[in-house]
Design an enzyme around this catalytic site. Structure first.
Site, PDB file in Angstrom:
ATOM      1  CE  LYS A   1      -4.019  -2.161   2.261  1.00  0.00           C
ATOM      2  NZ  LYS A   1      -5.043  -2.002   3.329  1.00  0.00           N
TER       3      LYS A   1
ATOM      4  CE1 TYR B   1      -9.461  -3.000   0.266  1.00  0.00           C
ATOM      5  CE2 TYR B   1      -8.516  -1.160  -0.945  1.00  0.00           C
ATOM      6  CZ  TYR B   1      -8.368  -2.256  -0.107  1.00  0.00           C
ATOM      7  OH  TYR B   1      -7.121  -2.611   0.352  1.00  0.00           O
TER       8      TYR B   1
ATOM      9  CG  PHE C   1     -13.440   1.696   6.979  1.00  0.00           C
ATOM     10  CD1 PHE C   1     -12.912   1.074   5.852  1.00  0.00           C
ATOM     11  CD2 PHE C   1     -14.091   0.906   7.918  1.00  0.00           C
ATOM     12  CE1 PHE C   1     -13.036  -0.287   5.651  1.00  0.00           C
ATOM     13  CE2 PHE C   1     -14.237  -0.461   7.728  1.00  0.00           C
ATOM     14  CZ  PHE C   1     -13.704  -1.054   6.586  1.00  0.00           C
TER      15      PHE C   1
ATOM     16  CB  THR D   1      -7.214  -5.624   9.890  1.00  0.00           C
ATOM     17  OG1 THR D   1      -7.692  -6.829   9.279  1.00  0.00           O
ATOM     18  CG2 THR D   1      -7.595  -4.429   9.040  1.00  0.00           C
TER      19      THR D   1
ATOM     20  CG  ASN E   1      -3.753  -2.093   6.811  1.00  0.00           C
ATOM     21  OD1 ASN E   1      -3.594  -1.798   5.630  1.00  0.00           O
ATOM     22  ND2 ASN E   1      -4.785  -2.787   7.245  1.00  0.00           N
TER      23      ASN E   1
ATOM     24  CG  HIS F   1      -5.418  -6.272  -0.361  1.00  0.00           C
ATOM     25  ND1 HIS F   1      -6.659  -6.301   0.228  1.00  0.00           N
ATOM     26  CD2 HIS F   1      -5.452  -7.207  -1.356  1.00  0.00           C
ATOM     27  CE1 HIS F   1      -7.417  -7.201  -0.395  1.00  0.00           C
ATOM     28  NE2 HIS F   1      -6.711  -7.767  -1.363  1.00  0.00           N
TER      29      HIS F   1
ATOM     30  CD  GLU G   1      -8.764  -9.480  -3.666  1.00  0.00           C
ATOM     31  OE1 GLU G   1      -7.585  -9.788  -3.377  1.00  0.00           O
ATOM     32  OE2 GLU G   1      -9.615  -9.169  -2.811  1.00  0.00           O
TER      33      GLU G   1
HETATM   34  P1  GDP Z   1      -7.797  -6.918   5.685  1.00  0.00           P
HETATM   35  O1  GDP Z   1      -8.340  -8.073   4.882  1.00  0.00           O
HETATM   36  O2  GDP Z   1      -6.958  -7.369   6.857  1.00  0.00           O
HETATM   37  O3  GDP Z   1      -7.070  -5.895   4.833  1.00  0.00           O
HETATM   38  O4  GDP Z   1      -9.038  -6.169   6.364  1.00  0.00           O
HETATM   39  P2  GDP Z   1     -10.523  -5.836   5.851  1.00  0.00           P
HETATM   40  O5  GDP Z   1     -10.864  -6.589   4.609  1.00  0.00           O
HETATM   41  O6  GDP Z   1     -11.418  -5.973   7.039  1.00  0.00           O
HETATM   42  O7  GDP Z   1     -10.462  -4.280   5.506  1.00  0.00           O
HETATM   43  C1  GDP Z   1      -9.915  -3.815   4.316  1.00  0.00           C
HETATM   44  C2  GDP Z   1      -9.072  -2.590   4.578  1.00  0.00           C
HETATM   45  O8  GDP Z   1      -9.925  -1.532   5.019  1.00  0.00           O
HETATM   46  C3  GDP Z   1      -8.046  -2.728   5.686  1.00  0.00           C
HETATM   47  O9  GDP Z   1      -6.837  -3.318   5.278  1.00  0.00           O
HETATM   48  C4  GDP Z   1      -7.842  -1.296   6.127  1.00  0.00           C
HETATM   49  O10 GDP Z   1      -6.926  -0.630   5.233  1.00  0.00           O
HETATM   50  C5  GDP Z   1      -9.216  -0.705   5.930  1.00  0.00           C
HETATM   51  N1  GDP Z   1      -9.935  -0.665   7.210  1.00  0.00           N
HETATM   52  C6  GDP Z   1     -10.491  -1.699   7.885  1.00  0.00           C
HETATM   53  N2  GDP Z   1     -11.078  -1.290   9.032  1.00  0.00           N
HETATM   54  C7  GDP Z   1     -10.883   0.066   9.056  1.00  0.00           C
HETATM   55  C8  GDP Z   1     -11.279   1.097   9.977  1.00  0.00           C
HETATM   56  O11 GDP Z   1     -11.907   0.848  11.001  1.00  0.00           O
HETATM   57  N3  GDP Z   1     -10.898   2.383   9.650  1.00  0.00           N
HETATM   58  C9  GDP Z   1     -10.209   2.681   8.509  1.00  0.00           C
HETATM   59  N4  GDP Z   1      -9.866   3.965   8.251  1.00  0.00           N
HETATM   60  N5  GDP Z   1      -9.821   1.740   7.634  1.00  0.00           N
HETATM   61  C10 GDP Z   1     -10.161   0.456   7.902  1.00  0.00           C
END
Ligand code: GDP
Length: 137
Positions: A9, A49, A57, A91, A112, A115, A126
């Site tokens: 990222k 996304y 978010f 995450t 973070n 992905h 994807e």
């Molecule tokens: P991942 O599979 O571990 O990447 O997590 P998810 O699929 O749940 O979320 C996708 C992405 O959305 C995450 O990697 C974060 O960059 C973002 N994200 C998830 N939860 C939050 C949140 O509470 N706040 C914000 N700003 N971004 C979030």
């Protein structure tokens, strides 16, 4: 042999840790089947996304993913999808296990570092979303 999609990222690209993250993959038995650096626009990041479009978010996520270039990879190997998820860590980097990519290189839940596809079905979709057949070797 499985394939999975990884994205380094914008925060990690800005920090100059592309090589360190790629080394985590290669050192753990994941082969790089494809890799490219791209600047996503809001339309492409938004579509990628789309599953999160009703989450509070979503706007921030799209803004962050378009804030600078990303590096997109196809990783290949035994249990590639689960192995990549293990290497990434949770995450939220504050909850990520020691020695994971997110624990070592990420600052916050939005910035973070990486992905990774979270199922084989998502991985296949994807990979198709970002790469043509000819680009995955
Ligand atoms: P991942 O599979 O571990 O990447 O997590 P998810 O699929 O749940 O979320 C996708 C992405 O959305 C995450 O990697 C974060 O960059 C973002 N994200 C998830 N939860 C939050 C949140 O509470 N706040 C914000 N700003 N971004 C979030």
């Amino acid at each position: 042999m499985e394939q999975t999609l990884s994205i380094i990222k914008p925060d990690a690209v800005k920090k100059g840790v592309i090589g360190k993250i790629v080394d985590r993959f290669e050192s753990n038995g994941l082969r790089i089947a494809a890799m490219k650096k791209v600047q996503l626009d809001a339309s492409k990041a938004g579509d990628f996304y789309a599953v999160h479009k009703d989450r509070p978010f979503y706007g921030e996520l799209v803004e962050f993913m378009t804030s600078g270039p990303v590096v997109i990879l196809v990783l290949e190997g035994e249990d590639a999808m689960a192995k990549n998820r293990d290497l990434m860590g949770a995450t939220n980097p504050k909850e990520a296990a020691k020695g994971t990519i997110r624990a070592d290189f990420a600052d916050s839940i939005d910035a973070n570092a990486v992905h990774g596809s979270d199922s084989l079905e998502n991985a296949a979709n994807e990979i198709k979303f970002f790469f043509s057949k000819e680009e995955v070797i």
